[in-house]
Design an enzyme around this catalytic site. Structure first.
Site, PDB file in Angstrom:
ATOM      1  N   GLU A 150     -28.087 -37.013   1.813  1.00 36.16           N
ATOM      2  CA  GLU A 150     -27.357 -38.099   1.141  1.00 36.16           C
ATOM      3  C   GLU A 150     -28.261 -39.077   0.416  1.00 36.16           C
ATOM      4  O   GLU A 150     -27.823 -39.736  -0.526  1.00 36.16           O
ATOM      5  CB  GLU A 150     -26.434 -38.820   2.115  1.00 36.16           C
ATOM      6  CG  GLU A 150     -27.105 -39.604   3.209  1.00 36.16           C
ATOM      7  CD  GLU A 150     -26.083 -40.333   4.085  1.00 36.16           C
ATOM      8  OE1 GLU A 150     -25.070 -40.807   3.557  1.00 36.16           O
ATOM      9  OE2 GLU A 150     -26.317 -40.411   5.291  1.00 36.16           O
ATOM     10  N   LYS A 157     -28.855 -37.174   6.625  1.00 35.65           N
ATOM     11  CA  LYS A 157     -29.723 -38.240   6.107  1.00 35.65           C
ATOM     12  C   LYS A 157     -30.532 -37.755   4.907  1.00 35.65           C
ATOM     13  O   LYS A 157     -30.614 -38.408   3.885  1.00 35.65           O
ATOM     14  CB  LYS A 157     -30.665 -38.733   7.215  1.00 35.65           C
ATOM     15  CG  LYS A 157     -29.998 -39.582   8.253  1.00 35.65           C
ATOM     16  CD  LYS A 157     -29.814 -41.004   7.824  1.00 35.65           C
ATOM     17  CE  LYS A 157     -28.469 -41.501   7.400  1.00 35.65           C
ATOM     18  NZ  LYS A 157     -27.237 -41.101   7.957  1.00 35.65           N
ATOM     19  N   CYS A 216     -24.978 -63.163  11.489  1.00 35.32           N
ATOM     20  CA  CYS A 216     -24.579 -64.473  10.959  1.00 35.32           C
ATOM     21  C   CYS A 216     -25.743 -65.114  10.194  1.00 35.32           C
ATOM     22  O   CYS A 216     -26.889 -64.750  10.362  1.00 35.32           O
ATOM     23  CB  CYS A 216     -24.163 -65.395  12.103  1.00 35.32           C
ATOM     24  SG  CYS A 216     -22.847 -64.717  13.098  1.00 35.32           S
ATOM     25  N   TRP A 272     -20.643 -63.226  10.964  1.00 30.68           N
ATOM     26  CA  TRP A 272     -20.361 -61.794  11.115  1.00 30.68           C
ATOM     27  C   TRP A 272     -19.807 -61.669  12.528  1.00 30.68           C
ATOM     28  O   TRP A 272     -20.546 -61.808  13.501  1.00 30.68           O
ATOM     29  CB  TRP A 272     -21.628 -60.973  10.937  1.00 30.68           C
ATOM     30  CG  TRP A 272     -21.463 -59.524  11.276  1.00 30.68           C
ATOM     31  CD1 TRP A 272     -21.689 -58.922  12.477  1.00 30.68           C
ATOM     32  CD2 TRP A 272     -20.993 -58.483  10.424  1.00 30.68           C
ATOM     33  NE1 TRP A 272     -21.416 -57.581  12.430  1.00 30.68           N
ATOM     34  CE2 TRP A 272     -20.971 -57.278  11.184  1.00 30.68           C
ATOM     35  CE3 TRP A 272     -20.582 -58.430   9.107  1.00 30.68           C
ATOM     36  CZ2 TRP A 272     -20.567 -56.060  10.634  1.00 30.68           C
ATOM     37  CZ3 TRP A 272     -20.179 -57.213   8.568  1.00 30.68           C
ATOM     38  CH2 TRP A 272     -20.174 -56.049   9.322  1.00 30.68           C
ATOM     39  N   GLU A 330     -27.296 -34.760  12.069  1.00 27.96           N
ATOM     40  CA  GLU A 330     -27.498 -36.100  11.475  1.00 27.96           C
ATOM     41  C   GLU A 330     -28.776 -36.115  10.644  1.00 27.96           C
ATOM     42  O   GLU A 330     -28.816 -36.722   9.570  1.00 27.96           O
ATOM     43  CB  GLU A 330     -27.536 -37.156  12.562  1.00 27.96           C
ATOM     44  CG  GLU A 330     -27.805 -38.564  12.069  1.00 27.96           C
ATOM     45  CD  GLU A 330     -26.778 -39.083  11.054  1.00 27.96           C
ATOM     46  OE1 GLU A 330     -25.724 -38.437  10.859  1.00 27.96           O
ATOM     47  OE2 GLU A 330     -27.060 -40.119  10.419  1.00 27.96           O
ATOM     48  N   ARG A 345     -26.140 -60.709   3.509  1.00 26.64           N
ATOM     49  CA  ARG A 345     -26.217 -60.291   4.922  1.00 26.64           C
ATOM     50  C   ARG A 345     -24.872 -59.773   5.437  1.00 26.64           C
ATOM     51  O   ARG A 345     -24.809 -59.191   6.505  1.00 26.64           O
ATOM     52  CB  ARG A 345     -26.675 -61.447   5.818  1.00 26.64           C
ATOM     53  CG  ARG A 345     -28.082 -61.956   5.539  1.00 26.64           C
ATOM     54  CD  ARG A 345     -28.275 -63.369   6.057  1.00 26.64           C
ATOM     55  NE  ARG A 345     -28.176 -63.460   7.496  1.00 26.64           N
ATOM     56  CZ  ARG A 345     -29.250 -63.483   8.316  1.00 26.64           C
ATOM     57  NH1 ARG A 345     -30.456 -63.426   7.797  1.00 26.64           N
ATOM     58  NH2 ARG A 345     -29.117 -63.588   9.615  1.00 26.64           N
ATOM     59  N   LYS A 356     -20.096 -47.069   0.998  1.00 22.63           N
ATOM     60  CA  LYS A 356     -20.414 -47.440   2.380  1.00 22.63           C
ATOM     61  C   LYS A 356     -19.214 -47.193   3.291  1.00 22.63           C
ATOM     62  O   LYS A 356     -19.352 -46.853   4.442  1.00 22.63           O
ATOM     63  CB  LYS A 356     -20.824 -48.923   2.458  1.00 22.63           C
ATOM     64  CG  LYS A 356     -21.257 -49.373   3.847  1.00 22.63           C
ATOM     65  CD  LYS A 356     -22.457 -48.602   4.344  1.00 22.63           C
ATOM     66  CE  LYS A 356     -22.857 -48.946   5.755  1.00 22.63           C
ATOM     67  NZ  LYS A 356     -23.889 -48.016   6.289  1.00 22.63           N
ATOM     68  N   ASN A 396     -26.158 -68.015  15.644  1.00 24.84           N
ATOM     69  CA  ASN A 396     -26.390 -66.601  15.353  1.00 24.84           C
ATOM     70  C   ASN A 396     -26.923 -65.982  16.641  1.00 24.84           C
ATOM     71  O   ASN A 396     -27.818 -66.535  17.269  1.00 24.84           O
ATOM     72  CB  ASN A 396     -27.413 -66.450  14.217  1.00 24.84           C
ATOM     73  CG  ASN A 396     -27.635 -64.976  13.848  1.00 24.84           C
ATOM     74  OD1 ASN A 396     -26.834 -64.118  14.230  1.00 24.84           O
ATOM     75  ND2 ASN A 396     -28.709 -64.693  13.148  1.00 24.84           N
ATOM     76  N   GLY A 397     -26.333 -64.863  17.067  1.00 26.46           N
ATOM     77  CA  GLY A 397     -26.767 -64.199  18.294  1.00 26.46           C
ATOM     78  C   GLY A 397     -25.561 -63.920  19.178  1.00 26.46           C
ATOM     79  O   GLY A 397     -24.412 -64.036  18.761  1.00 26.46           O
ATOM     80  N   HIS A 407     -27.941 -14.359  13.330  1.00 25.70           N
ATOM     81  CA  HIS A 407     -26.630 -13.794  12.977  1.00 25.70           C
ATOM     82  C   HIS A 407     -26.321 -13.943  11.500  1.00 25.70           C
ATOM     83  O   HIS A 407     -25.150 -13.978  11.107  1.00 25.70           O
ATOM     84  CB  HIS A 407     -25.536 -14.447  13.833  1.00 25.70           C
ATOM     85  CG  HIS A 407     -25.744 -14.220  15.304  1.00 25.70           C
ATOM     86  ND1 HIS A 407     -25.594 -12.999  15.901  1.00 25.70           N
ATOM     87  CD2 HIS A 407     -26.161 -15.058  16.268  1.00 25.70           C
ATOM     88  CE1 HIS A 407     -25.872 -13.089  17.191  1.00 25.70           C
ATOM     89  NE2 HIS A 407     -26.217 -14.331  17.440  1.00 25.70           N
TER      90      HIS A 407
HETATM   91  C1  AGP Z   1     -23.458 -42.110   6.887  1.00 29.86           C
HETATM   92  O1  AGP Z   1     -24.841 -42.111   6.505  1.00 29.86           O
HETATM   93  C2  AGP Z   1     -22.608 -41.696   5.756  1.00 29.86           C
HETATM   94  N1  AGP Z   1     -22.743 -42.684   4.726  1.00 29.86           N
HETATM   95  C3  AGP Z   1     -21.164 -41.341   6.093  1.00 29.86           C
HETATM   96  O2  AGP Z   1     -21.213 -40.026   6.555  1.00 29.86           O
HETATM   97  C4  AGP Z   1     -20.429 -42.190   7.162  1.00 29.86           C
HETATM   98  O3  AGP Z   1     -20.989 -41.961   8.415  1.00 29.86           O
HETATM   99  C5  AGP Z   1     -18.959 -41.724   7.195  1.00 29.86           C
HETATM  100  O4  AGP Z   1     -18.382 -42.004   5.945  1.00 29.86           O
HETATM  101  C6  AGP Z   1     -18.141 -42.407   8.301  1.00 29.86           C
HETATM  102  O5  AGP Z   1     -18.127 -43.783   8.079  1.00 29.86           O
HETATM  103  P1  AGP Z   1     -17.615 -44.746   9.260  1.00 29.86           P
HETATM  104  O6  AGP Z   1     -18.577 -44.596  10.399  1.00 29.86           O
HETATM  105  O7  AGP Z   1     -17.633 -46.123   8.665  1.00 29.86           O
HETATM  106  O8  AGP Z   1     -16.233 -44.295   9.640  1.00 29.86           O
END
Ligand code: AGP
Length: 612
Positions: A491, A488, A2, A76, A484, A27, A607, A102-103, A507
């Site tokens: 991407e 990172k 928030c 938020w 993961e 934000r 996003k 906020n919190g 293998h």
């Molecule tokens: C995460 O770094 C990526 N941008 C992407 O893989 C993301 O995790 C995926 O699109 C799932 O998104 P969500 O968690 O909002 O469902």
């Protein structure tokens, strides 16, 4: 999270508050509101779901409100759907007190029950309304606003940055803070509060930062600050030299770095309200104990990084519950005619709560009679609304496309759910339960210690940023961590990489290892450390450059064969992925920085993926 603004001066407050809230839009928020007070028109509150332009239309750009003192808020949502009623400011029952917050107030349910028993009628689902009503409760009994403020603050548990407006004091407002940032701004004949400096820069660069427990009385000509005991304190004034862009990122170069650094606090906010009297508690969960005990299989369904959380979850939940856990990519699950039916639990994990594949998987699971529990960061999102049960990660808005703090809060929340289920099913000993809970509570501090030294990772990234293919190898939880870590890097730096189960290398894939190939060897899962070591020797013998990650207790063993060893603190094996991901996020960040990539907005990515 928030955003809060407050103003006391000789000009009309509402337009200034709206402009300040505009500066906080970055934000992320889902509703907004302002409250202004004047001797002539009293306490006026206007608030609405949606973007600021809705509020600006509602108030005619602020011109329909009268008063030179006011507070404003962008919300938020953490408790209570995004809607008009749950928006801030919250007005107390008597109409005398308005509050923005906020919190998270961790004991709000207990306080709400007390106030309800005293005759208070609540109109929202928020924790914040409890603050306004409790302050009203004390104010009506003493007539002394500061007394009411202090008595209220002493009963609150959790984090708060507060702006407080009172009908009877139209020439000032009050601010208070504990574990949530709040600044004081010193203008020419006017004073301000704000959640961050971006909301103030147009008016002043002279600020001071409130400390935990402090209470400030803000009027046009002065700001008087008191400590938690009511003693006056003098604040150090600072001059802010950031531009707006730097201020929005908290002084960091990118939102992603800011969000990496916010992880300990995000995890702390997610776990601490759910640990009470030495146990994991989910007030928001309605699943019955019989259902939990009857579970014979659990499905975890998600995409991308959320899917990677599910892979960690498979290892951990199977270890804790001794039931099969299937983890599936949502885009595969939805077309696989899954063996889901009544009595199945399907856990859908999604930061945005809007990912189309995950939503489709959710609807399929429900159509087959399964119970769907979602782990989501955005309150009131589509996946949250359509789930039977939802657990919110309180990571706050995540601006960078590459997820970091949302991923970390999902991870710990899934671990907590595993502990909660294990206690219900009696599948872990009380000693193991207590140990794991204790290690979980120590996690934020350990995460902070990992974040203290980023220089070595920055150096390693400068050595390796020119590689065009990187392998992440690991076993068990380290394999899940590698998934993961690899995503990172891919991407945000556009460097090709693959995560491989170390035991699988021989293998086929090991044919790709040649002199100079970079292999990130993950050895934080200590029960298989010796295997990890042998895999390192295996790739080194083919000329690979190895960057290793392990725990502090194993570092010496690794340093005998590997030149570059990164370490994280030792903790319970189940929780090591929560620590190991941090150096991997930083490595990806610094490689992308070296390669001049658009870190917060990587090419081709969004996003939230709301398309097939
Ligand atoms: C995460 O770094 C990526 N941008 C992407 O893989 C993301 O995790 C995926 O699109 C799932 O998104 P969500 O968690 O909002 O469902």
């Amino acid at each position: 999270m928030c955003g809060i603004v407050g103003f006391a001066g000789s000009e009309q407050a509402a337009p200034i508050l709206l402009e300040g809230l505009e500066r906080l839009e970055y934000r992320g928020y889902d509703s907004a509101g302002v409250a202004v007070v004047s001797p002539e028109r009293g306490l006026q509150v206007r608030k609405s779901k949606g973007r600021l332009k809705v509020l600006e239309a509602l108030t005619d750009g602020g011109r329909s409100l009268d008063g030179c003192v006011g507070i404003g808020h962008t919300r938020w949502a953490t408790h209570g759907e995004p809607n008009d009623v749950n928006s801030h400011p919250h007005l107390s029952q008597s109409g005398r007190i308005a509050v923005v917050h906020n919190g998270i107030i961790e004991n709000y349910l207990e306080l709400k029950e007390f106030l309800t028993s005293q005759g208070t009628v609540f109109c929202s689902d928020t924790d914040t309304e409890v603050v306004a009503q409790l302050m009203d409760y004390y104010y009506l009994r003493s007539g002394d606003l500061m007394d009411a403020v202090y008595k209220t603050l002493h009963r609150l548990e959790g984090a708060y940055a507060l702006g407080i407006l009172c009908l009877e004091t139209p020439d000032r407002f009050i601010a208070a803070r504990k574990d949530a940032p709040l600044l004081l701004g010193y203008g020419e004949g006017c004073s301000f509060i704000a959640s961050d400096v971006t909301a103030l820069l147009r008016h002043t660069r002279e600020v001071s930062y409130m400390e935990d427990g402090e209470v400030a009385v803000v009027s046009a000509d002065e700001i008087v600050v008191y400590d938690a005991m009511g003693r006056r304190v003098e604040k150090e004034h600072r001059i802010v030299d950031w531009d707006v862009s730097a201020a929005e990122k908290g002084g960091y170069e990118h939102f992603m770095f800011k969000e990496i650094m916010e992880q300990p606090e995000a995890v702390r906010k997610t776990i601490s309200p759910r640990i009470r009297d030495g146990r994991v508690v989910f007030d928001e969960l309605k699943l019955g104990a019989d259902f939990i005990r009857s579970l014979e299989r659990i499905f975890i369904v998600a995409c991308g990084s959320s899917y990677h959380v599910g892979v960690v979850g498979k290892y951990n939940l199977e270890r804790l519950l001794r039931v099969p856990v299937e983890v599936a990519l949502a885009s595969e699950f939805r077309y696989a005619d899954p063996l889901v039916g009544p009595g199945s639990l399907v856990i859908v994990i999604s930061q945005s709560g809007e990912t189309l594949d995950s939503m489709a998987a959710l609807r399929l699971a429900k159509s087959l009679g399964a119970t769907v529990l979602s782990i989501v960061n955005v309150v009131g999102s589509s996946i949250a609304r359509e789930s039977d049960e939802v657990l919110y990660t309180w990571a706050g808005p995540e601006i960078a496309v590459a997820t970091t703090k949302a991923y970390s809060t999902q991870l710990v929340l899934l671990d907590m759910l595993g502990l909660f289920f294990a206690e219900t099913r009696g599948s872990v000993s009380s000693a193991d339960y207590a140990l794991l809970l204790s290690e979980l509570q120590a996690l934020p501090a350990r995460m902070e210690s990992v974040l203290e030294d980023t220089e070595k990772i920055k150096y390693l990234a400068s050595r390796y940023f020119n590689h065009d293919s990187v392998f992440y190898i690991g076993r068990n939880l380290d394999y899940a961590l590698g998934l993961e870590s690899s995503l990172k890097l891919k991407e945000i730096s556009y460097v090709h990489s693959e995560a491989y189960a170390s035991g699988e290398l021989k293998h086929g894939t090991i044919s790709l290892i040649e002199p100079g190939t970079l292999v990130v060897a993950l050895g934080t899962y200590t029960p298989l450390f010796d295997k990890a070591l042998s895999n390192i020797v295996e790739v080194q013998s083919r000329g690979a450059d190895v960057l290793a990650l392990t725990t502090e207790s194993r570092a010496q063993d690794l340093r005998r064969t590997v030149e570059h060893v990164l370490t994280v603190p030792d903790t319970h094996p189940i929780l090591e992925p929560s620590l190991g991901i941090i150096p991997m996020q930083l490595f990806a960040y610094y490689v992308a920085l070296q390669r001049g990539c658009d870190i917060d907005k990587p090419r081709n990515l969004a996003k939230s993926v709301t398309v097939e």
